[in-house]
Design a protein around this motif. Structure first.
Motif, PDB file in Angstrom:
ATOM      1  N   LEU A 171       0.871  -1.174   0.000  1.00 40.95           N
ATOM      2  CA  LEU A 171       0.000   0.000   0.000  1.00 40.95           C
ATOM      3  C   LEU A 171       0.904   1.218   0.000  1.00 40.95           C
ATOM      4  CD1 LEU A 171      -2.727   1.472   0.326  1.00 40.95           C
ATOM      5  CD2 LEU A 171      -2.414   1.242   2.789  1.00 40.95           C
ATOM      6  N   THR A 172       0.832   2.009  -1.061  1.00 40.46           N
ATOM      7  CA  THR A 172       1.663   3.201  -1.184  1.00 40.46           C
ATOM      8  C   THR A 172       0.983   4.177  -2.131  1.00 40.46           C
ATOM      9  OG1 THR A 172       3.935   3.974  -1.550  1.00 40.46           O
ATOM     10  CG2 THR A 172       3.103   2.296  -3.063  1.00 40.46           C
ATOM     11  N   GLY A 173       1.655   5.232  -2.443  1.00 44.57           N
ATOM     12  CA  GLY A 173       1.091   6.239  -3.337  1.00 44.57           C
ATOM     13  C   GLY A 173       1.130   5.824  -4.791  1.00 44.57           C
ATOM     14  N   GLU A 174       0.189   6.349  -5.556  1.00 48.96           N
ATOM     15  CA  GLU A 174       0.102   6.099  -6.994  1.00 48.96           C
ATOM     16  C   GLU A 174       1.420   6.429  -7.698  1.00 48.96           C
ATOM     17  OE1 GLU A 174      -1.115   5.447 -10.898  1.00 48.96           O
ATOM     18  OE2 GLU A 174      -2.209   4.870  -9.097  1.00 48.96           O
ATOM     19  N   VAL A 175       2.129   7.440  -7.206  1.00 47.88           N
ATOM     20  CA  VAL A 175       3.373   7.866  -7.854  1.00 47.88           C
ATOM     21  C   VAL A 175       4.449   6.783  -7.825  1.00 47.88           C
ATOM     22  CG1 VAL A 175       2.976  10.318  -7.433  1.00 47.88           C
ATOM     23  CG2 VAL A 175       4.274   8.980  -5.776  1.00 47.88           C
ATOM     24  N   GLN A 176       4.267   5.761  -7.008  1.00 43.81           N
ATOM     25  CA  GLN A 176       5.244   4.669  -6.915  1.00 43.81           C
ATOM     26  C   GLN A 176       4.931   3.516  -7.868  1.00 43.81           C
ATOM     27  OE1 GLN A 176       7.992   4.861  -5.490  1.00 43.81           O
ATOM     28  NE2 GLN A 176       7.806   6.352  -3.872  1.00 43.81           N
ATOM     29  N   ARG A 177       3.927   3.658  -8.710  1.00 44.87           N
ATOM     30  CA  ARG A 177       3.497   2.579  -9.607  1.00 44.87           C
ATOM     31  C   ARG A 177       4.660   1.975 -10.393  1.00 44.87           C
ATOM     32  NH1 ARG A 177      -1.150   1.028 -12.756  1.00 44.87           N
ATOM     33  NH2 ARG A 177      -2.351   2.600 -11.680  1.00 44.87           N
ATOM     34  N   ASP A 178       5.415   2.799 -11.092  1.00 45.16           N
ATOM     35  CA  ASP A 178       6.505   2.284 -11.935  1.00 45.16           C
ATOM     36  C   ASP A 178       7.617   1.653 -11.104  1.00 45.16           C
ATOM     37  OD1 ASP A 178       5.127   3.106 -14.195  1.00 45.16           O
ATOM     38  OD2 ASP A 178       6.239   4.992 -14.371  1.00 45.16           O
ATOM     39  N   ARG A 179       7.948   2.270  -9.979  1.00 47.23           N
ATOM     40  CA  ARG A 179       8.997   1.711  -9.121  1.00 47.23           C
ATOM     41  C   ARG A 179       8.570   0.389  -8.498  1.00 47.23           C
ATOM     42  NH1 ARG A 179       9.444   7.073  -7.200  1.00 47.23           N
ATOM     43  NH2 ARG A 179      11.066   8.143  -8.346  1.00 47.23           N
ATOM     44  N   ALA A 180       7.313   0.289  -8.086  1.00 50.05           N
ATOM     45  CA  ALA A 180       6.812  -0.961  -7.503  1.00 50.05           C
ATOM     46  C   ALA A 180       6.883  -2.092  -8.532  1.00 50.05           C
ATOM     47  CB  ALA A 180       5.380  -0.782  -7.000  1.00 50.05           C
ATOM     48  N   ALA A 181       6.575  -1.773  -9.776  1.00 49.33           N
ATOM     49  CA  ALA A 181       6.658  -2.771 -10.848  1.00 49.33           C
ATOM     50  C   ALA A 181       8.110  -3.158 -11.107  1.00 49.33           C
ATOM     51  CB  ALA A 181       6.006  -2.238 -12.117  1.00 49.33           C
ATOM     52  N   GLU A 182       8.967  -2.158 -11.191  1.00 45.60           N
ATOM     53  CA  GLU A 182      10.376  -2.393 -11.502  1.00 45.60           C
ATOM     54  C   GLU A 182      11.101  -3.136 -10.381  1.00 45.60           C
ATOM     55  OE1 GLU A 182      14.401   0.306 -11.778  1.00 45.60           O
ATOM     56  OE2 GLU A 182      12.518   1.209 -12.423  1.00 45.60           O
ATOM     57  N   LEU A 183      10.932  -2.685  -9.150  1.00 45.65           N
ATOM     58  CA  LEU A 183      11.684  -3.244  -8.029  1.00 45.65           C
ATOM     59  C   LEU A 183      11.120  -4.558  -7.502  1.00 45.65           C
ATOM     60  CD1 LEU A 183      12.312   0.043  -6.010  1.00 45.65           C
ATOM     61  CD2 LEU A 183      13.974  -1.212  -7.399  1.00 45.65           C
ATOM     62  N   LEU A 184       9.789  -4.683  -7.498  1.00 46.55           N
ATOM     63  CA  LEU A 184       9.168  -5.836  -6.848  1.00 46.55           C
ATOM     64  C   LEU A 184       8.273  -6.668  -7.761  1.00 46.55           C
ATOM     65  CD1 LEU A 184       8.264  -3.962  -3.560  1.00 46.55           C
ATOM     66  CD2 LEU A 184       9.922  -5.816  -3.765  1.00 46.55           C
ATOM     67  N   GLY A 185       8.092  -6.230  -9.000  1.00 48.14           N
ATOM     68  CA  GLY A 185       7.217  -6.977  -9.914  1.00 48.14           C
ATOM     69  C   GLY A 185       5.753  -6.889  -9.530  1.00 48.14           C
ATOM     70  N   LEU A 186       5.331  -5.754  -8.966  1.00 54.68           N
ATOM     71  CA  LEU A 186       3.958  -5.589  -8.490  1.00 54.68           C
ATOM     72  C   LEU A 186       3.084  -4.902  -9.524  1.00 54.68           C
ATOM     73  CD1 LEU A 186       4.711  -4.374  -4.851  1.00 54.68           C
ATOM     74  CD2 LEU A 186       4.422  -6.706  -5.675  1.00 54.68           C
ATOM     75  N   ARG A 187       1.812  -5.260  -9.499  1.00 46.89           N
ATOM     76  CA  ARG A 187       0.810  -4.643 -10.374  1.00 46.89           C
ATOM     77  C   ARG A 187      -0.287  -4.007  -9.529  1.00 46.89           C
ATOM     78  NH1 ARG A 187      -1.084  -8.930 -14.759  1.00 46.89           N
ATOM     79  NH2 ARG A 187      -2.491  -7.216 -15.167  1.00 46.89           N
ATOM     80  N   ALA A 188      -0.872  -2.936 -10.053  1.00 46.15           N
ATOM     81  CA  ALA A 188      -1.930  -2.220  -9.334  1.00 46.15           C
ATOM     82  C   ALA A 188      -3.231  -3.003  -9.336  1.00 46.15           C
ATOM     83  CB  ALA A 188      -2.150  -0.853  -9.968  1.00 46.15           C
TER      84      ALA A 188
END
Length: 77
Positions: A27-44
């Motif tokens: 759970l984090t801010g929308e602005v972290q979308r690309d970093r979450a995908a890049e660093l952890l392989g996460l999807r919204a």
């Protein structure tokens, strides 16, 4: 959460999680979308948490697993 903070969270997760066996939910801010995908392989997910204060950054939930019906499923890309 800042870029540096998410990078440190990623380091901590790498020490605790079992590769390819751990389900992650962030759970984090929308602005972290690309970093979450890049660093952890996460999807919204479609679920959008709400907060009562007028913060400028919308919260989002990201997962590395398909939540199915939970959390409204993944957002369509």
């Amino acid at each position: 959460m800042s870029k540096e903070c998410l990078e440190k969270v990623t380091q901590t997760i790498s020490f605790l999680a079992q590769p390819r066996e751990s389900h992650l939910l962030l759970l984090t801010g929308e602005v972290q979308r690309d970093r979450a995908a890049e660093l952890l392989g996460l999807r919204a997910c479609n679920f959008r948490p709400r907060h009562s204060s007028k913060l400028g950054n919308e919260f989002r939930v990201f997962t590395n697993y398909d939540p199915g019906e939970r959390l409204g499923g993944w957002e369509q890309e």
